[in-house]
Structure formats: structure tokens, C-alpha cells
Write an enzyme that holds these catalytic residues in place. Structure first.
Site, PDB file in Angstrom:
ATOM      1  N   TYR A  10       0.847  -1.209   0.000  1.00 41.33           N
ATOM      2  CA  TYR A  10       0.000   0.000   0.000  1.00 41.33           C
ATOM      3  C   TYR A  10       0.878   1.254   0.000  1.00 41.33           C
ATOM      4  O   TYR A  10       0.745   2.118  -0.864  1.00 41.33           O
ATOM      5  CB  TYR A  10      -0.893  -0.039   1.242  1.00 41.33           C
ATOM      6  CG  TYR A  10      -1.870   1.105   1.365  1.00 41.33           C
ATOM      7  CD1 TYR A  10      -3.010   1.167   0.560  1.00 41.33           C
ATOM      8  CD2 TYR A  10      -1.678   2.124   2.304  1.00 41.33           C
ATOM      9  CE1 TYR A  10      -3.921   2.210   0.685  1.00 41.33           C
ATOM     10  CE2 TYR A  10      -2.585   3.164   2.440  1.00 41.33           C
ATOM     11  CZ  TYR A  10      -3.702   3.203   1.628  1.00 41.33           C
ATOM     12  OH  TYR A  10      -4.610   4.237   1.756  1.00 41.33           O
ATOM     13  N   VAL A  59     -10.222   1.053  12.412  1.00 36.03           N
ATOM     14  CA  VAL A  59     -10.457   1.146  13.846  1.00 36.03           C
ATOM     15  C   VAL A  59     -11.796   1.794  14.202  1.00 36.03           C
ATOM     16  O   VAL A  59     -12.498   1.311  15.100  1.00 36.03           O
ATOM     17  CB  VAL A  59      -9.266   1.853  14.545  1.00 36.03           C
ATOM     18  CG1 VAL A  59      -9.169   3.333  14.172  1.00 36.03           C
ATOM     19  CG2 VAL A  59      -9.342   1.684  16.037  1.00 36.03           C
ATOM     20  N   VAL A  60     -12.187   2.867  13.527  1.00 40.08           N
ATOM     21  CA  VAL A  60     -13.410   3.565  13.945  1.00 40.08           C
ATOM     22  C   VAL A  60     -14.633   2.674  13.720  1.00 40.08           C
ATOM     23  O   VAL A  60     -15.476   2.508  14.610  1.00 40.08           O
ATOM     24  CB  VAL A  60     -13.561   4.926  13.211  1.00 40.08           C
ATOM     25  CG1 VAL A  60     -14.894   5.568  13.558  1.00 40.08           C
ATOM     26  CG2 VAL A  60     -12.408   5.858  13.577  1.00 40.08           C
ATOM     27  N   ASN A  80     -14.645  -0.654  13.382  1.00 37.83           N
ATOM     28  CA  ASN A  80     -14.570  -1.800  14.300  1.00 37.83           C
ATOM     29  C   ASN A  80     -15.093  -1.434  15.684  1.00 37.83           C
ATOM     30  O   ASN A  80     -15.951  -2.129  16.241  1.00 37.83           O
ATOM     31  CB  ASN A  80     -13.111  -2.262  14.459  1.00 37.83           C
ATOM     32  CG  ASN A  80     -12.714  -3.296  13.416  1.00 37.83           C
ATOM     33  OD1 ASN A  80     -13.454  -3.546  12.470  1.00 37.83           O
ATOM     34  ND2 ASN A  80     -11.547  -3.889  13.581  1.00 37.83           N
ATOM     35  N   THR A 140      -1.099   6.459  18.346  1.00 36.93           N
ATOM     36  CA  THR A 140      -2.030   7.562  18.074  1.00 36.93           C
ATOM     37  C   THR A 140      -2.382   7.648  16.588  1.00 36.93           C
ATOM     38  O   THR A 140      -1.637   7.197  15.728  1.00 36.93           O
ATOM     39  CB  THR A 140      -1.420   8.929  18.477  1.00 36.93           C
ATOM     40  OG1 THR A 140      -0.324   9.217  17.602  1.00 36.93           O
ATOM     41  CG2 THR A 140      -0.974   8.951  19.923  1.00 36.93           C
ATOM     42  N   GLN A 165       2.571   6.661  15.700  1.00 35.56           N
ATOM     43  CA  GLN A 165       1.998   8.012  15.865  1.00 35.56           C
ATOM     44  C   GLN A 165       1.717   8.614  14.490  1.00 35.56           C
ATOM     45  O   GLN A 165       2.368   8.270  13.504  1.00 35.56           O
ATOM     46  CB  GLN A 165       2.967   8.904  16.636  1.00 35.56           C
ATOM     47  CG  GLN A 165       4.361   8.905  16.056  1.00 35.56           C
ATOM     48  CD  GLN A 165       5.347   9.736  16.879  1.00 35.56           C
ATOM     49  OE1 GLN A 165       4.991  10.262  17.927  1.00 35.56           O
ATOM     50  NE2 GLN A 165       6.566   9.856  16.405  1.00 35.56           N
TER      51      GLN A 165
HETATM   52  P1  NAD Z   1     -12.632   2.013   0.287  1.00 32.41           P
HETATM   53  O1  NAD Z   1     -11.976   0.687   0.359  1.00 32.41           O
HETATM   54  O2  NAD Z   1     -13.949   2.188   0.950  1.00 32.41           O
HETATM   55  O3  NAD Z   1     -12.792   2.482  -1.222  1.00 32.41           O
HETATM   56  C1  NAD Z   1     -11.915   2.120  -2.251  1.00 32.41           C
HETATM   57  C2  NAD Z   1     -12.757   1.889  -3.512  1.00 32.41           C
HETATM   58  O4  NAD Z   1     -11.873   1.541  -4.587  1.00 32.41           O
HETATM   59  C3  NAD Z   1     -13.728   0.716  -3.352  1.00 32.41           C
HETATM   60  O5  NAD Z   1     -14.992   1.082  -3.864  1.00 32.41           O
HETATM   61  C4  NAD Z   1     -13.092  -0.393  -4.160  1.00 32.41           C
HETATM   62  O6  NAD Z   1     -14.021  -1.338  -4.642  1.00 32.41           O
HETATM   63  C5  NAD Z   1     -12.397   0.403  -5.256  1.00 32.41           C
HETATM   64  N1  NAD Z   1     -11.277  -0.316  -5.866  1.00 32.41           N
HETATM   65  C6  NAD Z   1     -10.270  -0.976  -5.257  1.00 32.41           C
HETATM   66  N2  NAD Z   1      -9.424  -1.489  -6.149  1.00 32.41           N
HETATM   67  C7  NAD Z   1      -9.899  -1.128  -7.384  1.00 32.41           C
HETATM   68  C8  NAD Z   1      -9.468  -1.372  -8.718  1.00 32.41           C
HETATM   69  N3  NAD Z   1      -8.370  -2.086  -8.977  1.00 32.41           N
HETATM   70  N4  NAD Z   1     -10.214  -0.874  -9.738  1.00 32.41           N
HETATM   71  C9  NAD Z   1     -11.343  -0.157  -9.481  1.00 32.41           C
HETATM   72  N5  NAD Z   1     -11.797   0.090  -8.242  1.00 32.41           N
HETATM   73  C10 NAD Z   1     -11.074  -0.379  -7.197  1.00 32.41           C
HETATM   74  O7  NAD Z   1     -11.568   3.071   0.868  1.00 32.41           O
HETATM   75  P2  NAD Z   1     -11.714   4.630   1.128  1.00 32.41           P
HETATM   76  O8  NAD Z   1     -11.488   4.866   2.562  1.00 32.41           O
HETATM   77  O9  NAD Z   1     -12.925   5.153   0.490  1.00 32.41           O
HETATM   78  O10 NAD Z   1     -10.434   5.169   0.365  1.00 32.41           O
HETATM   79  C11 NAD Z   1     -10.510   5.773  -0.915  1.00 32.41           C
HETATM   80  C12 NAD Z   1      -9.122   6.264  -1.327  1.00 32.41           C
HETATM   81  O11 NAD Z   1      -8.635   7.210  -0.378  1.00 32.41           O
HETATM   82  C13 NAD Z   1      -8.085   5.140  -1.402  1.00 32.41           C
HETATM   83  O12 NAD Z   1      -7.257   5.379  -2.517  1.00 32.41           O
HETATM   84  C14 NAD Z   1      -7.303   5.315  -0.130  1.00 32.41           C
HETATM   85  O13 NAD Z   1      -5.984   4.874  -0.268  1.00 32.41           O
HETATM   86  C15 NAD Z   1      -7.365   6.817   0.100  1.00 32.41           C
HETATM   87  N6  NAD Z   1      -7.200   7.152   1.518  1.00 32.41           N
HETATM   88  C16 NAD Z   1      -8.211   6.904   2.418  1.00 32.41           C
HETATM   89  C17 NAD Z   1      -8.008   7.206   3.754  1.00 32.41           C
HETATM   90  C18 NAD Z   1      -9.080   6.989   4.784  1.00 32.41           C
HETATM   91  O14 NAD Z   1      -8.832   7.183   5.965  1.00 32.41           O
HETATM   92  N7  NAD Z   1     -10.283   6.622   4.430  1.00 32.41           N
HETATM   93  C19 NAD Z   1      -6.778   7.730   4.186  1.00 32.41           C
HETATM   94  C20 NAD Z   1      -5.784   7.934   3.238  1.00 32.41           C
HETATM   95  C21 NAD Z   1      -6.006   7.659   1.912  1.00 32.41           C
HETATM   96  N1  UDP Z   2      -6.698  -0.856  15.598  1.00 33.94           N
HETATM   97  C1  UDP Z   2      -7.125  -1.360  16.807  1.00 33.94           C
HETATM   98  N2  UDP Z   2      -8.217  -2.180  16.822  1.00 33.94           N
HETATM   99  C2  UDP Z   2      -8.922  -2.482  15.704  1.00 33.94           C
HETATM  100  C3  UDP Z   2      -8.495  -1.938  14.454  1.00 33.94           C
HETATM  101  C4  UDP Z   2      -7.374  -1.136  14.449  1.00 33.94           C
HETATM  102  O1  UDP Z   2      -6.528  -1.083  17.870  1.00 33.94           O
HETATM  103  O2  UDP Z   2      -9.910  -3.214  15.800  1.00 33.94           O
HETATM  104  C5  UDP Z   2      -5.521   0.061  15.582  1.00 33.94           C
HETATM  105  C6  UDP Z   2      -4.473  -0.282  14.534  1.00 33.94           C
HETATM  106  O3  UDP Z   2      -3.555  -1.221  15.041  1.00 33.94           O
HETATM  107  C7  UDP Z   2      -3.829   1.087  14.318  1.00 33.94           C
HETATM  108  C8  UDP Z   2      -4.985   2.070  14.522  1.00 33.94           C
HETATM  109  O4  UDP Z   2      -5.986   1.353  15.240  1.00 33.94           O
HETATM  110  O5  UDP Z   2      -2.847   1.326  15.272  1.00 33.94           O
HETATM  111  C9  UDP Z   2      -5.586   2.579  13.222  1.00 33.94           C
HETATM  112  O6  UDP Z   2      -5.889   1.469  12.404  1.00 33.94           O
HETATM  113  P1  UDP Z   2      -6.625   1.579  10.989  1.00 33.94           P
HETATM  114  O7  UDP Z   2      -6.556   0.230  10.366  1.00 33.94           O
HETATM  115  O8  UDP Z   2      -7.948   2.213  11.169  1.00 33.94           O
HETATM  116  O9  UDP Z   2      -5.745   2.640  10.162  1.00 33.94           O
HETATM  117  P2  UDP Z   2      -4.172   2.765   9.845  1.00 33.94           P
HETATM  118  O10 UDP Z   2      -3.393   1.821  10.700  1.00 33.94           O
HETATM  119  O11 UDP Z   2      -4.056   2.436   8.390  1.00 33.94           O
HETATM  120  O12 UDP Z   2      -3.885   4.174  10.181  1.00 33.94           O
END
Ligand code: NAD
Ligand code: UDP
Length: 313
Positions: free
Chosen positions: A145, A187-188, A190, A210, A276
Site C-alpha cells: 500500500y 479502527v473507527v 470496528n 495515536t 503516531q
Molecule cells: P474504500 O476501500 O472504501 O474504497 C476504495 C474503492 O476503490 C472501493 O470502492 C473499491 O471497490 C475500489 N477499488 C479498489 N481497487 C480497485 C481497482 N483495482 N479498480 C477499481 N476500483 C477499485 O476506501 P476509502 O477509505 O474510500 O479510500 C478511498 C481512497 O482514499 C483510497 O485510494 C485510499 O488509499 C485513500 N485514503 C483513504 C483514507 C481513509 O482514511 N479513508 C486515508 C488515506 C487515503
Molecule cells: N486498531 C485497533 N483495533 C482495531 C483496528 C485497528 O486497535 O480493531 C488500531 C491499529 O492497530 C492502528 C490504529 O488502530 O494502530 C488505526 O488502524 P486503521 O486500520 O484504522 O488505520 P491505519 O493503521 O491504516 O492508520
């Protein structure tokens, strides 16, 4: 109609909010998704709208569409899902970026990349400004990723330098809200689902790591402002909420807001889990006149309301 806009990953959590927002602003929206983590239910209410089109397609494969703007969001974002088929995750970020940049190049469209705070890895600089180059494992289980997203940023800048493509890069920090999938693993979602079902709340590690959580509406404002910013501002720009919480604090807040009887249980910390994370948002304030407004408690209340409905359906 204002613009014709392509949203890849449009059936996902963030993509479905963006489809809704951009339709409301009188644009034509093409939602492209392979439904790996996204679901039709997220956008089902939009299907009757004649200005909304849904295309089932995988961004790993080329496609040609005539559009004015592209928001490239396609990529699984939750660790269990992006680690399920890590090769596909890297391919989605890298080939997906190339395929979407090719569309932008051919039809002179503006293109925005949903990058991530994960480009900073397990950061040794805290909080993280855009100038920090990160501390990412190239070989660990999160690398598919993190490195995929880093390479996508590189491709965006090379398409700009080589072909004058108009690019924008948002480094998104942890975002939450309605339309997160209840089985998504983040996490949120879950914690809220566990709390609503009075099940044990699973804290990974000691829970002192964090994250800084941003409500989805703030993110939408930020990325739309970025897309509409002047052509010479490309980013990368952090879009996140600087208020930082430990996972234990998050669990306690969710238990309080749901009146839950859940207990905290401690599970092993996943490998390479960052300790963090907090954005510096000075650049977004200066260039986009953007900052987040929704407090964690208020955003959690709206998200809890959503999950109560989903669980009872
Ligand atoms: P999500 O998993 O809910 O959405 C991702 C979408 O992309 C899904 O609808 C999935 O079916 C589609 N997808 C995955 N692989 C694909 C492919 N090969 N071709 C076409 N569609 C595909 O996740 P999200 O939280 O909505 O995230 C959306 C974007 O934002 C992602 O690129 C993610 O990396 C980025 N992002 C999200 C967060 C966050 O906290 N939500 C943080 C940082 C970056
Ligand atoms: N995490 C946790 N319990 C859960 C899912 C996640 O304690 O059920 C923790 C995870 O280990 C991380 C943080 O929450 O430290 C955020 O996790 P998430 O997968 O939401 O996002 P990311 O790690 O990609 O920031």
C-alpha cells in the site's frame, strides 16, 4: 451542467461521498469501481440520476473516457483488505495511476490523486509536514500500500514534467464517517460496531499508538478545494485533522457515546503498525484556505447514528 468528472473507487466509503457532493454541485459524475471493497448500496440512491453513470471496471486495465476532471480514489484502504492480495494492491496504485494519467493526458483533464499519510510510514518526525520524506519499509506487509501510493505520487509528478498533465496530490490522514463498511476492519468502524453490539473492543498492542481522525465532510471540502485551486499548486498537501488521540482514548469515547457495556481486550499489534500520526496542515490553510471543523465527538455521533441504522437493517 458544470463538468464531467470521473471518480475511480466511487462506490467506496470516500468515493460515494464525493459522487454525492459533485452531483449536488451540478456536475456529471462517472463512478468507476471494481467492487473489491466498495458496494452498490453506497451509491444505490444515485442510480436514477441521469447525470450519474456507473462503470464496473478495474483500474489495472486501461480505459478511455472523455472527462474534464479525475479523482483517483480506487484502492483498498483498510489494512486487512489491502494485505489480502498485496500484488493487486500495488498494481492498483501503480497501473491504476498510469491508466488514469493516460486519460488525463489524452483529454487534457485535471487529475487528483488520493494519496495518504502512509507515505510517511512509521514517522520519526512528529507531527508530519509535507517536506518529511517518511520512514517506510520496502519489504513489510504494509509496503504494498505505502510504496504503491509513493510510486503513484512519482508517476503524477513525472506525467506533469514530461507531458504537462495538470496534477493535484492530497495526502489524506485517517478519515471516518457514514458509509464506512461495517466489516472494513478499520479502527473507527470496528470500535463502533463492537460497542453497539456490546462485544469486546479489540485494542491492538497497548493502545497507546495515536492517530488523528478527520470527519469525512471536512475531507470532501479539502479535496474539492484542492481540485479547484490554481493550476500551479499541485501539492502534495496534507488533508487531515491535527487533533490526535490514542486508540484507548478513542475506544473510551465510543463506549461513552454509545452507552456500551463493552470491555477493552488487548490483541497483538499488527506488524509495522505506525506508532503516531498527526498532520501539519499549514500548507492547506495557506494555499487552500482550508481547515477541518468537525470535532471528533460530533463526527462520531453522526457515524454512530449511521451504524445503528446499518446494523438494524
Ligand atoms: P474504500 O476501500 O472504501 O474504497 C476504495 C474503492 O476503490 C472501493 O470502492 C473499491 O471497490 C475500489 N477499488 C479498489 N481497487 C480497485 C481497482 N483495482 N479498480 C477499481 N476500483 C477499485 O476506501 P476509502 O477509505 O474510500 O479510500 C478511498 C481512497 O482514499 C483510497 O485510494 C485510499 O488509499 C485513500 N485514503 C483513504 C483514507 C481513509 O482514511 N479513508 C486515508 C488515506 C487515503
Ligand atoms: N486498531 C485497533 N483495533 C482495531 C483496528 C485497528 O486497535 O480493531 C488500531 C491499529 O492497530 C492502528 C490504529 O488502530 O494502530 C488505526 O488502524 P486503521 O486500520 O484504522 O488505520 P491505519 O493503521 O491504516 O492508520
Amino acid at each position: 451542467m458544470n463538468k464531467k468528472i470521473l471518480i475511480t473507487g466511487g462506490a467506496g466509503f470516500l468515493g460515494s461521498h464525493l459522487c454525492r457532493r459533485l452531483l449536488k454541485e451540478n456536475n456529471e459524475v462517472i463512478c468507476l469501481d471494481n467492487f473489491f471493497t466498495g458496494v452498490k448500496e453506497n451509491i444505490i440512491d444515485l442510480l436514477p440520476n441521469p447525470y450519474f453513470e456507473l462503470i464496473r471496471h478495474d483500474v489495472q486495465e486501461p480505459i478511455l473516457l472523455e472527462v474534464d476532471e479525475i479523482y483517483n480514489l480506487a484502492c483498498p484502504a483498510s489494512p486487512p483488505y489491502y494485505q489480502f492480495d498485496p500484488v493487486a494492491t500495488t498494481r492498483t496504485s501503480v497501473l491504476g495511476a498510469i491508466n488514469m494519467l493516460e486519460i488525463a493526458k489524452k483529454c487534457k483533464a485535471k487529475i487528483l490523486q488520493a494519496s495518504t499519510s502512509e507515505v510517511y510510514g512509521d514517522p520519526e518526525v512528529h507531527p508530519q509536514p509535507e517536506s518529511y520524506r517518511g520512514n517506510v519499509s520496502t519489504t513489510g506487509i504494509r509496503a504494498c500500500y505505502d510504496e504503491g501510493k509513493r510510486c503513484a505520487e512519482t508517476l503524477f509528478f513525472d506525467y506533469q514534467r514530461q507531458y504537462n498533465v495538470k496534477i493535484k496530490i492530497a495526502r489524506i490522514f485517517n478519515t471516518y464517517g457514514p458509509y464506512m463498511n461495517q466489516n472494513d476492519g478499520r479502527v473507527v468502524s470496528n470500535f463502533i460496531v463492537q460497542a453497539l453490539k456490546n462485544k469486546d473492543i479489540t485494542i491492538y498492542g497497548n493502545g497507546k499508538q495515536t492517530r488523528s481522525f478527520q470527519y469525512v465532510d471536512d475531507l470532501m471540502d479539502g479535496i474539492i478545494k484542492l481540485m479547484n485551486s490554481s493550476d500551479n499548486f499541485t501539492g502534495p498537501v496534507n488533508i487531515g485533522n491535527p487533533s490526535e488521540f490514542t486508540m484507548i482514548e478513542l475506544a473510551q469515547k465510543i463506549i461513552e457515546l454509545t452507552n456500551s457495556k463493552s470491555n477493552l481486550v488487548f490483541k497483538p499489534l499488527p506488524l509495522d503498525d505506525p506508532m503516531q500520526r498527526q498532520p501539519v496542515i499549514d500548507l492547506a490553510k495557506k494555499e487552500l484556505n482550508w481547515e477541518p471543523h468537525v470535532k471528533l465527538e460530533d463526527g462520531l455521533k453522526k457515524t454512530i447514528e449511521y451504524f445503528i441504522k446499518v446494523i438494524n437493517d
